[in-house]
Design a protein around this motif. Structure first.
Motif, mmCIF file in Angstrom:
data_model
loop_
_atom_site.group_PDB
_atom_site.id
_atom_site.type_symbol
_atom_site.label_atom_id
_atom_site.label_comp_id
_atom_site.label_asym_id
_atom_site.label_seq_id
_atom_site.Cartn_x
_atom_site.Cartn_y
_atom_site.Cartn_z
ATOM 1 N N ARG A 23 -59.944 -21.265 -1.193
ATOM 2 C CA ARG A 23 -61.105 -21.474 -0.320
ATOM 3 C C ARG A 23 -61.912 -22.710 -0.700
ATOM 4 O O ARG A 23 -62.597 -23.290 0.147
ATOM 5 N N THR A 24 -61.868 -23.088 -1.974
ATOM 6 C CA THR A 24 -62.793 -24.117 -2.456
ATOM 7 C C THR A 24 -62.137 -25.450 -2.793
ATOM 8 O O THR A 24 -62.840 -26.380 -3.221
ATOM 9 N N TRP A 25 -60.823 -25.592 -2.584
ATOM 10 C CA TRP A 25 -60.135 -26.770 -3.102
ATOM 11 C C TRP A 25 -60.651 -28.090 -2.524
ATOM 12 O O TRP A 25 -60.704 -29.109 -3.231
ATOM 13 N N ARG A 26 -61.053 -28.084 -1.253
ATOM 14 C CA ARG A 26 -61.547 -29.345 -0.666
ATOM 15 C C ARG A 26 -62.822 -29.803 -1.370
ATOM 16 O O ARG A 26 -62.970 -30.957 -1.764
ATOM 17 N N GLY A 27 -63.763 -28.864 -1.532
ATOM 18 C CA GLY A 27 -64.999 -29.212 -2.238
ATOM 19 C C GLY A 27 -64.760 -29.577 -3.689
ATOM 20 O O GLY A 27 -65.419 -30.478 -4.237
ATOM 21 N N ASP A 28 -63.801 -28.912 -4.318
ATOM 22 C CA ASP A 28 -63.484 -29.225 -5.710
ATOM 23 C C ASP A 28 -62.922 -30.635 -5.858
ATOM 24 O O ASP A 28 -63.263 -31.357 -6.804
ATOM 25 N N LEU A 29 -62.045 -31.025 -4.931
ATOM 26 C CA LEU A 29 -61.470 -32.370 -4.999
ATOM 27 C C LEU A 29 -62.544 -33.434 -4.802
ATOM 28 O O LEU A 29 -62.567 -34.448 -5.514
ATOM 29 N N VAL A 35 -67.335 -37.045 -9.798
ATOM 30 C CA VAL A 35 -67.587 -37.043 -11.240
ATOM 31 C C VAL A 35 -66.735 -38.091 -11.942
ATOM 32 O O VAL A 35 -67.188 -38.727 -12.905
ATOM 33 N N GLY A 36 -65.510 -38.298 -11.474
ATOM 34 C CA GLY A 36 -64.661 -39.318 -12.069
ATOM 35 C C GLY A 36 -65.284 -40.695 -11.978
ATOM 36 O O GLY A 36 -65.248 -41.473 -12.939
ATOM 37 N N ILE A 37 -65.885 -40.996 -10.828
ATOM 38 C CA ILE A 37 -66.538 -42.293 -10.638
ATOM 39 C C ILE A 37 -67.742 -42.422 -11.567
ATOM 40 O O ILE A 37 -67.974 -43.469 -12.187
ATOM 41 N N VAL A 38 -68.519 -41.338 -11.685
ATOM 42 C CA VAL A 38 -69.687 -41.346 -12.574
ATOM 43 C C VAL A 38 -69.255 -41.439 -14.034
ATOM 44 O O VAL A 38 -69.892 -42.111 -14.850
ATOM 45 N N HIS A 75 -66.176 -22.442 -15.526
ATOM 46 C CA HIS A 75 -65.389 -22.864 -14.359
ATOM 47 C C HIS A 75 -65.725 -24.284 -13.910
ATOM 48 O O HIS A 75 -64.937 -24.901 -13.189
ATOM 49 N N VAL A 76 -66.885 -24.802 -14.313
ATOM 50 C CA VAL A 76 -67.323 -26.101 -13.774
ATOM 51 C C VAL A 76 -67.698 -27.109 -14.850
ATOM 52 O O VAL A 76 -68.187 -28.190 -14.540
ATOM 53 N N GLN A 77 -67.479 -26.767 -16.109
ATOM 54 C CA GLN A 77 -67.815 -27.688 -17.195
ATOM 55 C C GLN A 77 -66.931 -28.927 -17.147
ATOM 56 O O GLN A 77 -65.725 -28.844 -16.939
ATOM 57 N N VAL A 78 -67.545 -30.098 -17.352
ATOM 58 C CA VAL A 78 -66.820 -31.368 -17.449
ATOM 59 C C VAL A 78 -66.992 -31.882 -18.873
ATOM 60 O O VAL A 78 -68.117 -32.006 -19.358
ATOM 61 N N GLY A 320 -70.635 -29.901 -5.470
ATOM 62 C CA GLY A 320 -69.970 -28.799 -4.775
ATOM 63 C C GLY A 320 -68.821 -28.148 -5.505
ATOM 64 O O GLY A 320 -68.080 -27.361 -4.904
ATOM 65 N N ALA A 321 -68.648 -28.426 -6.789
ATOM 66 C CA ALA A 321 -67.536 -27.832 -7.545
ATOM 67 C C ALA A 321 -67.701 -26.322 -7.653
ATOM 68 O O ALA A 321 -68.797 -25.823 -7.894
ATOM 69 N N LYS A 322 -66.597 -25.608 -7.490
ATOM 70 C CA LYS A 322 -66.592 -24.153 -7.621
ATOM 71 C C LYS A 322 -65.545 -23.664 -8.624
ATOM 72 O O LYS A 322 -65.604 -22.530 -9.063
ATOM 73 N N SER A 323 -64.581 -24.520 -8.940
ATOM 74 C CA SER A 323 -63.504 -24.075 -9.834
ATOM 75 C C SER A 323 -63.135 -25.184 -10.809
ATOM 76 O O SER A 323 -63.643 -26.307 -10.742
ATOM 77 N N ARG A 324 -62.193 -24.860 -11.690
ATOM 78 C CA ARG A 324 -61.728 -25.804 -12.709
ATOM 79 C C ARG A 324 -60.981 -26.986 -12.109
ATOM 80 O O ARG A 324 -60.782 -28.001 -12.779
#
Length: 553
Positions: A23-29, A35-38, A75-78, A320-324
């Motif tokens: 359900r969340t993959w679009r928002g996760d991507l 975050v990668g850009i930041v 689930h959302v730690q970077v 909008g991240a919801k998963s790993r």
């Protein structure tokens, strides 16, 4: 055996970690790309600032980012290189060289994994809030000052072994004016982009835009600014760092300090992430295991120790991240940069990265938080200031320890003042001899810090024949407190004063029996559950004494 299996299983990845990805993959991507850009300029900057190099920063963000995302407890730690870790690593690089970073990363990672395996994940809750904010302030000051030698044209690691304040002042005094002017111009451009562009739209990566502008300007204008230099177009092959008994012994204490910092910062970041959005609770023990494995992995690839990054995690959640999947995507974006754009990235001026780190340091300081702590209590304000000052002037781990000592001292002192010793009047109609009976109510905590005061106050009673110790209001009692009660009974009994005890709480009975409080009473019948029978017994003692008849009961 099943208990051990369940215990191990709880610390490992499972299918439940990705239950909602469908359900969340679009928002996760999208969050991962954001975050990668930041993270790109931060990974480069922190790598350079630590002395390990931009390549080490990128490797850490990629390798540790994936491992921590998969094995961690949030689930959302970077995860990746952070400013706090730079503060600890820079002196290690200065003392032992760049080669020591990978080995310290592996050693610290092993320590953090063990900490998670033995359930130390909740230990961070014992660190007071003013201490956490104090070392955050100290870290921010150090990160900012560490960039001054870079802007002055000197290598940041050349002065990492000295006090950062003195290093900043001396580098400015020796700076070449033209180089310094160019470097300050780069910082101004980057800072302006980071502060102003998000006002136009929150999704604009101000740091990246600023770096691009400065890099383009340096490419087309004759500039003296130093640049990152060549970067590899792929990740290196994993390899064990060089080992020797002498090296391991020399790096053991630095590795412990790095492990402590990695654990503290990662757990704080995971806790912050859990409060930002409803993305599920985090498992602190699994988080430590994941972060430890991440540092081990980064070290094997030639990177540096990793921690959970509060700022990048917050960006991840707000994007909008919801998963790993989001954190894994962030690492994939950085890997793509290494494979496709290593050449252009190598042309980035170091001064532009210093601008990013300086703004990051400024944003770490929250004036409202500082004001609220300084206006709260004298103890909290002192712990905050001491931690910040020691972080800048001595060492981060020492600062946390001293900050906790200061906070703990005042907490214990305040707790000891809550221990009460009160002489109460005997209820009901007075009788002859009541003035020779002292009813003493003990309340609050009775522990080592209050024990001597309680002993002195109770044994100072004079002109009494019977003392009734009311204990039903006692809360916390430690072994020292129980021992003091034993001494009170013994000292009073030696003076011929009969001691009666009333209202021993169920939770204290075993301790009182073990330490000898109850056995120190003259007779087992001197222990009461209610006050009225105790008073009646005390009056009988006084009456016998008045009639000239001694009694042991």
């Amino acid at each position: 055996m099943s208990a051990v299996a369940n215990y191990v299983r709880a610390l490992l990845p499972s299918a439940r970690d990705y239950a909602g990805v469908g359900r969340t993959w679009r928002g996760d991507l999208i969050a991962g790309v954001t975050v990668g850009i930041v993270a790109l300029p931060l990974a480069l900057g922190f790598g350079v600032a630590s002395g390990a190099g931009a390549e080490a920063g990128l490797i850490t963000a990629i390798v540790a980012g994936v491992i921590a995302a998969v094995f961690g407890g949030s689930h959302v730690q970077v995860s990746g290189p952070t400013g706090a870790m730079v503060v600890v690593l820079a002196p290690i690089v200065a003392s032992h060289g760049m080669a020591a970073v990978a080995l310290v990363s592996v050693m610290a990672g092993i320590i953090v994994v063990v900490a998670g395996a033995i359930h130390l994940g909740r230990a961070v809750s014992f660190i007071p809030w003013p201490v956490i904010e104090g070392f955050t302030l100290g870290i921010a000051v150090i990160i900012f000052l560490q960039q001054v030698p870079v802007l002055a044209g000197g290598a940041s690691d050349a002065v990492a072994h000295t006090n950062v304040v003195l290093a900043a002042v001396s580098s400015l005094a020796a700076a070449e004016p033209v180089y310094l002017a160019w470097a300050l111009g780069a910082v101004v451009i980057v800072a302006a982009c980071m502060f102003l562009l998000p006002l136009l739209h929150p999704s604009i990566p101000g740091s990246l835009v600023g770096i691009v502008l400065v890099t383009v300007a340096v490419l087309f204008l004759p500039s003296p600014l130093a640049v990152i230099g060549g970067l590899p177009h792929s990740l290196p092959m994993p390899a064990l760092p060089a080992l020797s008994p002498d090296t391991l012994s020399a790096l053991l204490l630095p590795a412990v300090a790095v492990a402590a910092l990695a654990a503290i910062e990662s757990l704080l970041s995971a806790r912050v992430a859990a409060s930002l959005a409803d993305t599920g609770a985090y498992d602190p023990d699994r988080e430590l295991v994941g972060q430890g494995l991440a540092s081990i992995g980064a070290g094997l690839f030639g990177g540096m120790p990793a921690t959970g990054a509060i700022a990048r995690t917050a960006v991840n959640v707000r994007a909008g991240a919801k998963s790993r999947l989001a954190a894994v995507t962030h690492a994939g974006v950085l890997l793509l940069v290494v494979m496709v754009a290593a050449g252009p990235v190598g042309s980035i001026p170091l001064a532009a990265l210093s601008g990013v780190l300086m703004v990051t340091a400024i944003r770490m300081v929250h004036l409202a938080t500082a004001r609220s702590i300084l206006r709260s209590t004298r103890a909290d304000a002192l712990a905050y200031v001491v931690t910040a000052v020691i972080t800048v002037s001595v060492d981060l781990i020492v600062a946390v320890i001293l900050g906790m000592v200061v906070a703990g001292f005042f907490a214990i002192r305040g707790l000891s003042r809550a221990t009460g010793v009160h002489r109460e009047p005997i209820e009901g109609a007075p009788e002859a001899g009541d003035d020779r009976i002292a009813v003493i109510r003990l309340d609050g905590p009775l522990f080592f810090a209050a024990a001597d005061r309680v002993l002195a106050e109770v044994t100072a009673l004079d002109g009494v024949a019977v003392v009734i110790l009311r204990m039903s209001q006692l809360e916390l009692v430690d072994a020292t407190g129980a021992h003091v009660l034993t001494e009170i009974v013994k000292q009073l009994e030696r003076r011929g004063v009969t001691v009666l005890i009333k209202g021993v709480r169920e939770g204290h009975a075993e301790l009182f029996t073990t330490v000898g409080v109850l056995s120190s009473l003259r007779h087992s019948k001197h222990l009461f559950d209610e006050l009225a029978p105790a008073v009646a017994h005390a009056r009988s003692h006084v009456a016998r004494d008045a009639a000239g008849h001694g009694s042991t009961r």
